[in-house]
Write a protein that holds these residues in place. Sequence first.
Motif, short mmCIF file in Angstrom:
data_model
loop_
_atom_site.label_atom_id
_atom_site.label_comp_id
_atom_site.label_asym_id
_atom_site.label_seq_id
_atom_site.Cartn_x
_atom_site.Cartn_y
_atom_site.Cartn_z
N ASN A 7 2.41 10.46 -17.08
CA ASN A 7 1.48 9.33 -17.06
C ASN A 7 1.93 8.22 -16.12
O ASN A 7 1.24 7.23 -15.97
N LYS A 8 3.11 8.37 -15.51
CA LYS A 8 3.64 7.34 -14.63
C LYS A 8 3.71 7.88 -13.20
O LYS A 8 3.69 9.08 -12.97
N PHE A 9 3.81 6.95 -12.26
CA PHE A 9 3.83 7.32 -10.85
C PHE A 9 4.99 6.65 -10.14
O PHE A 9 5.50 5.62 -10.56
N LEU A 10 5.38 7.27 -9.03
CA LEU A 10 6.42 6.76 -8.16
C LEU A 10 5.83 6.53 -6.77
O LEU A 10 4.73 7.01 -6.48
N TYR A 11 6.56 5.82 -5.94
CA TYR A 11 6.22 5.70 -4.52
C TYR A 11 7.51 5.71 -3.73
O TYR A 11 8.57 5.34 -4.23
N ALA A 12 7.43 6.15 -2.49
CA ALA A 12 8.60 6.19 -1.62
C ALA A 12 8.55 5.01 -0.66
O ALA A 12 7.50 4.70 -0.11
N ASP A 13 9.69 4.36 -0.48
CA ASP A 13 9.75 3.27 0.50
C ASP A 13 10.02 3.84 1.89
O ASP A 13 10.04 5.06 2.09
N GLU A 14 10.24 2.96 2.86
CA GLU A 14 10.43 3.41 4.24
C GLU A 14 11.71 4.22 4.44
O GLU A 14 11.89 4.88 5.46
N CYS A 29 0.86 -1.18 0.00
CA CYS A 29 0.00 0.00 0.00
C CYS A 29 0.89 1.24 0.00
O CYS A 29 1.77 1.37 0.87
N VAL A 30 0.69 2.13 -0.98
CA VAL A 30 1.57 3.30 -1.14
C VAL A 30 0.75 4.53 -1.51
O VAL A 30 -0.39 4.42 -1.95
N LYS A 31 1.36 5.69 -1.33
CA LYS A 31 0.78 6.94 -1.82
C LYS A 31 1.45 7.25 -3.16
O LYS A 31 2.67 7.22 -3.27
N LEU A 32 0.63 7.53 -4.18
CA LEU A 32 1.16 7.77 -5.51
C LEU A 32 1.75 9.18 -5.63
O LEU A 32 1.15 10.16 -5.20
N ILE A 33 2.92 9.25 -6.23
CA ILE A 33 3.62 10.50 -6.48
C ILE A 33 3.81 10.61 -7.99
O ILE A 33 4.32 9.67 -8.61
N PRO A 34 3.41 11.73 -8.63
CA PRO A 34 3.59 11.83 -10.07
C PRO A 34 5.07 11.85 -10.45
O PRO A 34 5.89 12.48 -9.77
N ASP A 35 5.40 11.17 -11.53
CA ASP A 35 6.77 11.14 -12.05
C ASP A 35 6.99 12.41 -12.86
O ASP A 35 6.28 12.65 -13.84
N SER A 36 7.94 13.22 -12.47
CA SER A 36 8.16 14.50 -13.18
C SER A 36 8.68 14.28 -14.60
O SER A 36 8.48 15.11 -15.47
N ALA A 37 9.32 13.14 -14.86
CA ALA A 37 9.83 12.86 -16.20
C ALA A 37 8.72 12.42 -17.15
O ALA A 37 8.77 12.71 -18.34
N ASP A 38 7.72 11.73 -16.63
CA ASP A 38 6.62 11.23 -17.45
C ASP A 38 5.33 11.41 -16.66
O ASP A 38 5.11 10.73 -15.67
#
Length: 116
Positions: free
Chosen positions: A88-95, A77-86
């Motif tokens: 349409n894609k998303f990133l997530y941060a780990d612990e 389970c993660v919070k979606l972060i927009p990818d600044s390079a694209d």
Amino acid sequence: MNTTGFPSPAQGYEDSTLNFNDILIKHPASTFAMRYAGRNIMSCGIFHGDILVVDSSCHPAAEKTAVISTVSGAFRCVKLIPDSADGNKFLYADEYDVYHPVVQLFGIVTGVVRCL
């Protein structure tokens, strides 16, 4: 039937019972319930033991809480972060606050059930 007196003034105004399926599930064919185990998403109000209502038909968006499938096949389970390079894609941060790309999105968390 023998009736006497006047009918109740509240007759016809009875509340219907709560149906949690109607409240929590908008798309039954694509909605799943998952019990959450962990502590990495407490900032979103999701705690260890909560039941997540996950809709796989919802579109991802920035700041939404999502369930993704990791490389090992586990769910996270993660919070979606927009990818600044694209956009349409998303990133997530780990612990450790290291950003990773979202490869396999399972669904968006649309509700949380907490039993006390």
